[in-house]
Scaffold this motif. Sequence first.
Motif, PDB file in Angstrom:
ATOM      1  N   LEU A   1      54.229  39.907  44.550  1.00 42.93           N
ATOM      2  CA  LEU A   1      54.713  41.262  44.824  1.00 42.93           C
ATOM      3  C   LEU A   1      54.236  42.247  43.759  1.00 42.93           C
ATOM      4  CD1 LEU A   1      56.637  43.095  46.548  1.00 42.93           C
ATOM      5  CD2 LEU A   1      58.365  42.561  44.844  1.00 42.93           C
ATOM      6  N   VAL A   2      54.320  41.848  42.504  1.00 44.71           N
ATOM      7  CA  VAL A   2      53.936  42.726  41.396  1.00 44.71           C
ATOM      8  C   VAL A   2      52.456  43.094  41.466  1.00 44.71           C
ATOM      9  CG1 VAL A   2      53.589  42.746  38.883  1.00 44.71           C
ATOM     10  CG2 VAL A   2      55.783  42.055  39.836  1.00 44.71           C
ATOM     11  N   PHE A   3      51.626  42.153  41.890  1.00 38.10           N
ATOM     12  CA  PHE A   3      50.193  42.438  41.944  1.00 38.10           C
ATOM     13  C   PHE A   3      49.752  43.071  43.263  1.00 38.10           C
ATOM     14  CE2 PHE A   3      50.196  39.119  38.593  1.00 38.10           C
ATOM     15  CZ  PHE A   3      49.677  39.920  37.579  1.00 38.10           C
ATOM     16  N   GLU A   4      50.496  42.881  44.336  1.00 36.24           N
ATOM     17  CA  GLU A   4      50.088  43.436  45.629  1.00 36.24           C
ATOM     18  C   GLU A   4      50.517  44.897  45.814  1.00 36.24           C
ATOM     19  OE1 GLU A   4      51.260  40.983  48.875  1.00 36.24           O
ATOM     20  OE2 GLU A   4      49.960  39.337  48.267  1.00 36.24           O
ATOM     21  N   VAL A   5      51.640  45.284  45.246  1.00 35.11           N
ATOM     22  CA  VAL A   5      52.124  46.656  45.422  1.00 35.11           C
ATOM     23  C   VAL A   5      51.158  47.676  44.820  1.00 35.11           C
ATOM     24  CG1 VAL A   5      53.951  48.267  44.761  1.00 35.11           C
ATOM     25  CG2 VAL A   5      54.546  46.056  45.748  1.00 35.11           C
ATOM     26  N   PRO A   6      50.703  47.511  43.558  1.00 35.60           N
ATOM     27  CA  PRO A   6      49.731  48.493  43.037  1.00 35.60           C
ATOM     28  C   PRO A   6      48.432  48.525  43.834  1.00 35.60           C
ATOM     29  CG  PRO A   6      50.644  47.205  41.249  1.00 35.60           C
ATOM     30  CD  PRO A   6      51.113  46.570  42.523  1.00 35.60           C
ATOM     31  N   THR A   7      48.002  47.370  44.348  1.00 37.19           N
ATOM     32  CA  THR A   7      46.788  47.335  45.154  1.00 37.19           C
ATOM     33  C   THR A   7      46.973  48.126  46.444  1.00 37.19           C
ATOM     34  OG1 THR A   7      46.314  45.153  44.262  1.00 37.19           O
ATOM     35  CG2 THR A   7      45.088  45.812  46.193  1.00 37.19           C
ATOM     36  N   GLY A   8      48.138  48.007  47.067  1.00 34.83           N
ATOM     37  CA  GLY A   8      48.421  48.773  48.279  1.00 34.83           C
ATOM     38  C   GLY A   8      48.498  50.258  48.011  1.00 34.83           C
ATOM     39  N   ILE A   9      49.113  50.628  46.896  1.00 30.71           N
ATOM     40  CA  ILE A   9      49.194  52.050  46.528  1.00 30.71           C
ATOM     41  C   ILE A   9      47.805  52.595  46.272  1.00 30.71           C
ATOM     42  CG2 ILE A   9      49.993  53.635  44.737  1.00 30.71           C
ATOM     43  CD1 ILE A   9      52.497  51.842  44.495  1.00 30.71           C
ATOM     44  N   LEU A  10      46.977  51.825  45.570  1.00 27.28           N
ATOM     45  CA  LEU A  10      45.598  52.245  45.306  1.00 27.28           C
ATOM     46  C   LEU A  10      44.847  52.442  46.618  1.00 27.28           C
ATOM     47  CD1 LEU A  10      43.313  52.593  43.142  1.00 27.28           C
ATOM     48  CD2 LEU A  10      42.799  50.194  43.540  1.00 27.28           C
ATOM     49  N   ALA A  11      45.048  51.536  47.562  1.00 24.14           N
ATOM     50  CA  ALA A  11      44.361  51.642  48.852  1.00 24.14           C
ATOM     51  C   ALA A  11      44.821  52.876  49.613  1.00 24.14           C
ATOM     52  CB  ALA A  11      44.626  50.387  49.679  1.00 24.14           C
ATOM     53  N   ASP A  12      46.113  53.184  49.565  1.00 24.36           N
ATOM     54  CA  ASP A  12      46.623  54.340  50.287  1.00 24.36           C
ATOM     55  C   ASP A  12      46.182  55.657  49.646  1.00 24.36           C
ATOM     56  OD1 ASP A  12      47.823  52.722  52.124  1.00 24.36           O
ATOM     57  OD2 ASP A  12      49.797  52.801  51.182  1.00 24.36           O
ATOM     58  N   LEU A  13      46.143  55.685  48.324  1.00 24.33           N
ATOM     59  CA  LEU A  13      45.816  56.937  47.642  1.00 24.33           C
ATOM     60  C   LEU A  13      44.321  57.208  47.568  1.00 24.33           C
ATOM     61  CD1 LEU A  13      48.354  56.964  44.678  1.00 24.33           C
ATOM     62  CD2 LEU A  13      48.443  58.278  46.786  1.00 24.33           C
ATOM     63  N   TYR A  14      43.535  56.187  47.304  1.00 21.65           N
ATOM     64  CA  TYR A  14      42.115  56.420  47.058  1.00 21.65           C
ATOM     65  C   TYR A  14      41.226  55.869  48.166  1.00 21.65           C
ATOM     66  CZ  TYR A  14      43.810  57.831  42.526  1.00 21.65           C
ATOM     67  OH  TYR A  14      44.488  58.456  41.529  1.00 21.65           O
ATOM     68  N   SER A  15      41.063  54.573  48.190  1.00 25.78           N
ATOM     69  CA  SER A  15      40.201  54.022  49.238  1.00 25.78           C
ATOM     70  C   SER A  15      40.501  52.555  49.458  1.00 25.78           C
ATOM     71  CB  SER A  15      38.720  54.193  48.882  1.00 25.78           C
ATOM     72  OG  SER A  15      38.260  53.167  48.052  1.00 25.78           O
ATOM     73  N   ARG A  16      40.399  52.145  50.688  1.00 28.73           N
ATOM     74  CA  ARG A  16      40.612  50.737  51.040  1.00 28.73           C
ATOM     75  C   ARG A  16      39.517  49.874  50.431  1.00 28.73           C
ATOM     76  NH1 ARG A  16      44.947  48.474  52.624  1.00 28.73           N
ATOM     77  NH2 ARG A  16      45.362  50.288  53.876  1.00 28.73           N
ATOM     78  N   ARG A  17      38.298  50.381  50.391  1.00 25.77           N
ATOM     79  CA  ARG A  17      37.168  49.625  49.855  1.00 25.77           C
ATOM     80  C   ARG A  17      37.369  49.312  48.374  1.00 25.77           C
ATOM     81  NH1 ARG A  17      32.273  50.784  47.350  1.00 25.77           N
ATOM     82  NH2 ARG A  17      30.625  49.315  47.862  1.00 25.77           N
ATOM     83  N   LEU A  18      37.789  50.295  47.590  1.00 27.30           N
ATOM     84  CA  LEU A  18      38.035  50.090  46.168  1.00 27.30           C
ATOM     85  C   LEU A  18      39.170  49.090  45.961  1.00 27.30           C
ATOM     86  CD1 LEU A  18      37.444  50.859  43.237  1.00 27.30           C
ATOM     87  CD2 LEU A  18      39.059  52.757  43.509  1.00 27.30           C
ATOM     88  N   SER A  19      40.196  49.179  46.799  1.00 22.84           N
ATOM     89  CA  SER A  19      41.321  48.257  46.705  1.00 22.84           C
ATOM     90  C   SER A  19      40.879  46.823  46.976  1.00 22.84           C
ATOM     91  CB  SER A  19      42.403  48.655  47.705  1.00 22.84           C
ATOM     92  OG  SER A  19      43.413  47.701  47.751  1.00 22.84           O
ATOM     93  N   VAL A  20      40.022  46.626  47.953  1.00 22.76           N
ATOM     94  CA  VAL A  20      39.544  45.281  48.279  1.00 22.76           C
ATOM     95  C   VAL A  20      38.672  44.749  47.151  1.00 22.76           C
ATOM     96  CG1 VAL A  20      38.046  43.964  49.825  1.00 22.76           C
ATOM     97  CG2 VAL A  20      39.729  45.552  50.756  1.00 22.76           C
ATOM     98  N   ILE A  21      37.865  45.619  46.553  1.00 25.14           N
ATOM     99  CA  ILE A  21      37.014  45.184  45.453  1.00 25.14           C
ATOM    100  C   ILE A  21      37.869  44.761  44.254  1.00 25.14           C
ATOM    101  CG2 ILE A  21      35.341  45.980  43.718  1.00 25.14           C
ATOM    102  CD1 ILE A  21      34.135  47.723  45.975  1.00 25.14           C
ATOM    103  N   LEU A  22      38.884  45.541  43.917  1.00 24.69           N
ATOM    104  CA  LEU A  22      39.720  45.235  42.759  1.00 24.69           C
ATOM    105  C   LEU A  22      40.753  44.161  43.027  1.00 24.69           C
ATOM    106  CD1 LEU A  22      40.320  48.805  41.307  1.00 24.69           C
ATOM    107  CD2 LEU A  22      38.741  47.073  40.520  1.00 24.69           C
ATOM    108  N   GLY A  23      41.327  44.143  44.225  1.00 32.81           N
ATOM    109  CA  GLY A  23      42.415  43.224  44.523  1.00 32.81           C
ATOM    110  C   GLY A  23      41.996  41.941  45.184  1.00 32.81           C
ATOM    111  N   GLY A  24      40.871  41.884  45.792  1.00 31.63           N
ATOM    112  CA  GLY A  24      40.406  40.650  46.398  1.00 31.63           C
ATOM    113  C   GLY A  24      40.598  40.593  47.904  1.00 31.63           C
ATOM    114  N   ASP A  25      41.742  41.015  48.431  1.00 34.46           N
ATOM    115  CA  ASP A  25      41.943  40.908  49.884  1.00 34.46           C
ATOM    116  C   ASP A  25      42.656  42.132  50.351  1.00 34.46           C
ATOM    117  OD1 ASP A  25      41.846  39.855  52.437  1.00 34.46           O
ATOM    118  OD2 ASP A  25      43.567  38.563  52.114  1.00 34.46           O
TER     119      ASP A  25
END
Length: 79
Positions: free
Chosen positions: A55-79
């Motif tokens: 949960l701790v690692f997925e929430v910031p990745t989801g916020i990043l995807a919503d605010l900036y870009s899904r592509r950047l989120s996938v690159i940084l978060g993995g999935d």
Amino acid sequence: MKKLPAETIYYLRHAVWGFASGLIFTSIWVLYYTVMELSLVQVSLLFVVLTVSSLVFEVPTGILADLYSRRLSVILGGD
């Protein structure tokens, strides 16, 4: 050969993934209990730590995807 509808493929994929991940995680917990000789309380605490860390690692990745870009989120978060 007739193609399957996308909805059928979606449900089939999720059913297979749910079964496979449940089987794998159950096997892992049984190994923790039997081979590593952890108590049920220790195995339960391990499960809680795994869930909270996920949960701790997925929430910031989801916020990043919503605010900036899904592509950047996938690159940084993995999935």
